[in-house]
Design a protein around this motif. Sequence first.
Motif, mmCIF file in Angstrom:
data_model
loop_
_atom_site.group_PDB
_atom_site.id
_atom_site.type_symbol
_atom_site.label_atom_id
_atom_site.label_comp_id
_atom_site.label_asym_id
_atom_site.label_seq_id
_atom_site.Cartn_x
_atom_site.Cartn_y
_atom_site.Cartn_z
ATOM 1 N N GLY A 1 23.208 0.098 14.988
ATOM 2 C CA GLY A 1 22.419 0.884 15.928
ATOM 3 C C GLY A 1 21.649 2.023 15.305
ATOM 4 O O GLY A 1 21.097 2.863 16.013
ATOM 5 N N ALA A 2 21.604 2.096 13.959
ATOM 6 C CA ALA A 2 20.848 3.164 13.289
ATOM 7 C C ALA A 2 19.371 3.058 13.649
ATOM 8 O O ALA A 2 18.831 1.966 13.833
ATOM 9 N N THR A 3 18.721 4.197 13.759
ATOM 10 C CA THR A 3 17.311 4.215 14.146
ATOM 11 C C THR A 3 16.435 3.711 12.994
ATOM 12 O O THR A 3 16.767 3.909 11.823
ATOM 13 N N PRO A 4 15.318 3.078 13.291
ATOM 14 C CA PRO A 4 14.437 2.547 12.247
ATOM 15 C C PRO A 4 13.841 3.654 11.382
ATOM 16 O O PRO A 4 13.695 4.803 11.800
ATOM 17 N N ILE A 5 13.485 3.292 10.161
ATOM 18 C CA ILE A 5 12.835 4.185 9.204
ATOM 19 C C ILE A 5 11.479 3.600 8.856
ATOM 20 O O ILE A 5 11.360 2.403 8.573
ATOM 21 N N GLU A 6 10.458 4.425 8.892
ATOM 22 C CA GLU A 6 9.121 3.980 8.540
ATOM 23 C C GLU A 6 8.853 4.351 7.084
ATOM 24 O O GLU A 6 8.843 5.520 6.724
ATOM 25 N N LEU A 7 8.676 3.346 6.245
ATOM 26 C CA LEU A 7 8.370 3.557 4.835
ATOM 27 C C LEU A 7 6.870 3.363 4.639
ATOM 28 O O LEU A 7 6.326 2.303 4.959
ATOM 29 N N VAL A 8 6.207 4.383 4.098
ATOM 30 C CA VAL A 8 4.750 4.388 3.975
ATOM 31 C C VAL A 8 4.367 4.463 2.502
ATOM 32 O O VAL A 8 4.873 5.308 1.761
ATOM 33 N N LEU A 9 3.479 3.580 2.078
ATOM 34 C CA LEU A 9 2.970 3.584 0.707
ATOM 35 C C LEU A 9 1.448 3.633 0.746
ATOM 36 O O LEU A 9 0.809 2.768 1.350
ATOM 37 N N VAL A 10 0.878 4.668 0.110
ATOM 38 C CA VAL A 10 -0.573 4.800 -0.030
ATOM 39 C C VAL A 10 -0.914 4.604 -1.504
ATOM 40 O O VAL A 10 -0.299 5.228 -2.375
ATOM 41 N N THR A 11 -1.879 3.749 -1.796
ATOM 42 C CA THR A 11 -2.260 3.486 -3.182
ATOM 43 C C THR A 11 -3.771 3.604 -3.357
ATOM 44 O O THR A 11 -4.547 3.269 -2.459
ATOM 45 N N MET A 12 -4.165 4.100 -4.520
ATOM 46 C CA MET A 12 -5.563 4.154 -4.922
ATOM 47 C C MET A 12 -5.629 3.719 -6.379
ATOM 48 O O MET A 12 -4.848 4.189 -7.207
ATOM 49 N N ALA A 13 -6.553 2.818 -6.693
ATOM 50 C CA ALA A 13 -6.632 2.249 -8.030
ATOM 51 C C ALA A 13 -7.057 3.291 -9.056
ATOM 52 O O ALA A 13 -7.596 4.353 -8.719
ATOM 53 N N LYS A 14 -6.840 2.973 -10.322
ATOM 54 C CA LYS A 14 -7.200 3.861 -11.428
ATOM 55 C C LYS A 14 -8.672 4.259 -11.350
ATOM 56 O O LYS A 14 -9.538 3.428 -11.093
ATOM 57 N N ASN A 15 -8.908 5.547 -11.561
ATOM 58 C CA ASN A 15 -10.262 6.125 -11.612
ATOM 59 C C ASN A 15 -11.010 6.055 -10.285
ATOM 60 O O ASN A 15 -12.231 6.191 -10.251
ATOM 61 N N THR A 16 -10.288 5.846 -9.184
ATOM 62 C CA THR A 16 -10.966 5.808 -7.878
ATOM 63 C C THR A 16 -10.618 7.001 -6.992
ATOM 64 O O THR A 16 -11.195 7.158 -5.921
ATOM 65 N N ALA A 17 -9.676 7.842 -7.426
ATOM 66 C CA ALA A 17 -9.232 8.973 -6.609
ATOM 67 C C ALA A 17 -9.607 10.298 -7.263
ATOM 68 O O ALA A 17 -9.448 10.475 -8.469
ATOM 69 N N HIS A 18 -10.108 11.213 -6.472
ATOM 70 C CA HIS A 18 -10.356 12.587 -6.925
ATOM 71 C C HIS A 18 -9.335 13.488 -6.238
ATOM 72 O O HIS A 18 -9.273 13.560 -5.011
ATOM 73 N N ALA A 19 -8.497 14.152 -7.041
ATOM 74 C CA ALA A 19 -7.411 14.973 -6.507
ATOM 75 C C ALA A 19 -7.734 16.455 -6.611
ATOM 76 O O ALA A 19 -8.411 16.891 -7.542
ATOM 77 N N ARG A 20 -7.227 17.223 -5.656
ATOM 78 C CA ARG A 20 -7.352 18.669 -5.709
ATOM 79 C C ARG A 20 -6.242 19.291 -4.859
ATOM 80 O O ARG A 20 -5.685 18.652 -3.965
ATOM 81 N N ILE A 21 -5.917 20.543 -5.170
ATOM 82 C CA ILE A 21 -4.949 21.315 -4.389
ATOM 83 C C ILE A 21 -5.711 22.176 -3.386
ATOM 84 O O ILE A 21 -6.679 22.843 -3.745
ATOM 85 N N VAL A 22 -5.267 22.153 -2.144
ATOM 86 C CA VAL A 22 -5.901 22.943 -1.090
ATOM 87 C C VAL A 22 -4.922 24.024 -0.636
ATOM 88 O O VAL A 22 -3.878 23.716 -0.061
ATOM 89 N N PRO A 23 -5.195 25.304 -0.905
ATOM 90 C CA PRO A 23 -4.317 26.364 -0.404
ATOM 91 C C PRO A 23 -4.483 26.507 1.106
ATOM 92 O O PRO A 23 -5.606 26.527 1.615
#
Length: 266
Positions: A54-76
Motif C-alpha cells: 500500500g505504499a504511495t507511488p513515487i514519480e521518478l523524473v529524468l531530464v537529459t540534454m545531449a553534449k554541447n546542446t545545453a547552456h547552463a547558468r546559476i540564477v540568484p
Amino acid sequence: MRLLLLGILLGTSSGALAGDAFFARDFSTTHYATSRSGGVGLSIWTLTRRRPAGATPIELVLVTMAKNTAHARIVPVARGGASTELFGPALCPGGVAVNGGFFLRQGEARKPLGLVRVDGRTLSKASRRRSGGVLAIRGGELQVLPRRNIAEALAATDAIESTPLVIEAGRNAMRSDDRIRFDRVAIGRATDGGVLIVGAFGKNQDSISLWELGVLARAAMKARGGTVRDLLALDGGPSAHIAIGDRLFGYRGPAYLPNAICLTPR
C-alpha cells in the motif's frame, strides 16, 4: 517551451526499470512515459514499493540534454513564496530549472550554505565541508567537481556547492542506505558528455533515500541508453523541484529558493 508527448509505454515495456535486480526486489514499475522537444528529453517512471504493501507511488523524473546542446547558468533568487511562483516561466525562459544548493536560517534571514558564484562574482564563500561537490560552469558548459577541487570551482564563471556526490566516476558514492526518504533532485553529466537532471517525488515526502537516488539514476539512464559519470545531489525535501515547460515536479506549498540552476537549449 511545451514538450510534446511522443510515446507512452506501460508496465515492463521498453524503458521500464523492472529488469534490474534492485527493482525486482524493492519496486515495480506501473507506468512510463517519454517525450522530446527542443533538444530536451523527459522521461517519467511511476514506481511502487513492494514493501510495505500500500505504499504511495513515487514519480521518478529524468531530464537529459545531449553534449554541447545545453547552456547552463546559476540564477540568484533569494526569495520565498509559493513554489509555483518561484519556479514560474520567468525563472528560466524556454529552459529547464532546478533548485540549487542548501541554505542556512539565521532568525528571519536565510543565506546559501557554501560556494555560490554568478557571472564571475562570489556571492557566497565556500563552506568548510570536506565532502560533497561543486557544480562549476564555464562558457555555459557544466561539470561536477569533488569538494577537494574547490580551487578549480573558484575559477569558474558560475558555481554552486552542494552535497553529497551521489555518483562519482560512474560509481555509487553512497556507502550505505540510511533509509532516510525525502523528495530528491540531483544534476550531473553522462559518460558521453550530456547533461542530466534526476528527481524523485512522492506523497508527503515519502520518496527515496540518497543511496536509492544513485541506484535509480543509473538504472534510469541505462533504460534510456546512457550511463551516468557524475551526479551531485542538490537541496532535497520540500526544496526539491524540477520545472520544465509548464510542468513543475515537487512540493506545491511555500518554499524558499536561494538560487536556481537554469539549462537552456543552445
